[in-house]
Design a protein around this motif. Sequence first.
Motif, PDB file in Angstrom:
ATOM      1  N   LYS A   1       0.818  -1.211   0.000  1.00  0.00           N
ATOM      2  CA  LYS A   1       0.000   0.000   0.000  1.00  0.00           C
ATOM      3  C   LYS A   1       0.852   1.261   0.000  1.00  0.00           C
ATOM      4  CE  LYS A   1      -3.987  -2.145   2.276  1.00  0.00           C
ATOM      5  NZ  LYS A   1      -4.875  -2.123   3.454  1.00  0.00           N
ATOM      6  N   ARG A   2       2.039   1.156   0.516  1.00  0.00           N
ATOM      7  CA  ARG A   2       2.964   2.292   0.529  1.00  0.00           C
ATOM      8  C   ARG A   2       3.241   2.801  -0.881  1.00  0.00           C
ATOM      9  NH1 ARG A   2       5.814   5.636  -0.503  1.00  0.00           N
ATOM     10  NH2 ARG A   2       7.794   6.366   0.383  1.00  0.00           N
TER      11      ARG A   2
ATOM     12  N   GLU B   1       1.993   9.285  -1.842  1.00  0.00           N
ATOM     13  CA  GLU B   1       2.056  10.635  -2.397  1.00  0.00           C
ATOM     14  C   GLU B   1       3.460  10.987  -2.885  1.00  0.00           C
ATOM     15  OE1 GLU B   1       0.004  12.729  -3.305  1.00  0.00           O
ATOM     16  OE2 GLU B   1      -1.832  12.740  -2.097  1.00  0.00           O
ATOM     17  N   ASP B   2       4.497  10.393  -2.270  1.00  0.00           N
ATOM     18  CA  ASP B   2       5.866  10.726  -2.665  1.00  0.00           C
ATOM     19  C   ASP B   2       6.445   9.732  -3.675  1.00  0.00           C
ATOM     20  OD1 ASP B   2       6.229   8.524  -1.065  1.00  0.00           O
ATOM     21  OD2 ASP B   2       7.744   9.426   0.224  1.00  0.00           O
ATOM     22  N   VAL B   3       5.609   8.844  -4.209  1.00  0.00           N
ATOM     23  CA  VAL B   3       6.060   7.879  -5.222  1.00  0.00           C
ATOM     24  C   VAL B   3       6.080   8.556  -6.588  1.00  0.00           C
ATOM     25  CG1 VAL B   3       5.474   5.754  -6.454  1.00  0.00           C
ATOM     26  CG2 VAL B   3       5.250   5.857  -3.960  1.00  0.00           C
TER      27      VAL B   3
ATOM     28  N   LYS C   1      -2.863   5.734  -6.399  1.00  0.00           N
ATOM     29  CA  LYS C   1      -1.815   6.469  -7.088  1.00  0.00           C
ATOM     30  C   LYS C   1      -1.959   6.265  -8.586  1.00  0.00           C
ATOM     31  CE  LYS C   1       2.155   8.542  -7.849  1.00  0.00           C
ATOM     32  NZ  LYS C   1       2.343   9.984  -7.594  1.00  0.00           N
ATOM     33  N   VAL C   2      -1.992   7.356  -9.361  1.00  0.00           N
ATOM     34  CA  VAL C   2      -2.046   7.252 -10.825  1.00  0.00           C
ATOM     35  C   VAL C   2      -0.700   7.677 -11.396  1.00  0.00           C
ATOM     36  CG1 VAL C   2      -4.542   7.532 -11.050  1.00  0.00           C
ATOM     37  CG2 VAL C   2      -3.090   9.550 -10.972  1.00  0.00           C
TER      38      VAL C   2
END
Length: 228
Positions: A86-87, A96-98, A128-129
Amino acid sequence: VGRLREWIDSKNDWPVLVTSIARKWLDEGLKDRSITRDLSWGIPVAYKGEVRPGFEGKVFYVRFDAPIEYIGATMEWADATKSDWKRWWRKDQGAEDVRYVEFMGKDNVPFHTVGFPVTLFGSEEPWKVVDYIKGLNWMNYYGGKFSTSGNRGIFMDHALELLPADYWRWYLLANAPESDDSNFTWEHFQATVNHELADVLGNFVNRIAKFCTARLGGVVPAGGDYGT
């Protein structure tokens, strides 16, 4: 559709090839599209092992199913390594920081700019997109498409039997079809590898190596500050 178009319009750093394909699909109007196929192989339309009634003999269409497997593959990796999937995929769990980047041929662009994002948006969950899509035109084989089923082209297993991977990495990067379709021929491959890779780059590396051997004890010196 409004949210999708707004998202695509915000991608000012994406290649024009990618955004133009996505906008073309939106401008022409999205149509219903089947997400199953009548095939004997693939992922069955089932839940917890039970096939959905009426969908016997059907499997999910790969371009619907494969992008979802990006998440599924991360889950499998997390299970094997005792990590947190999930990270990487949930913005409410740290994603969010990926920085999420995709590379693909132009024929797959619609599925990753329209189909998969719409699936994620439609879930109304904080998935995340993709941040950046590098779409490329086609590299053809003597003027026609590579084809596994038609045994047309050169493929990875055979290529690596012929030459080391670095030759192929260099050639594919140097001739990536960014602005237009490109064309692979053995004659072009041979000529460019011999001239640009072996002669030009090889000569440059050889000169540096000989200079370091003759003047610097065979050691490349550490970098320093530029002079004025």
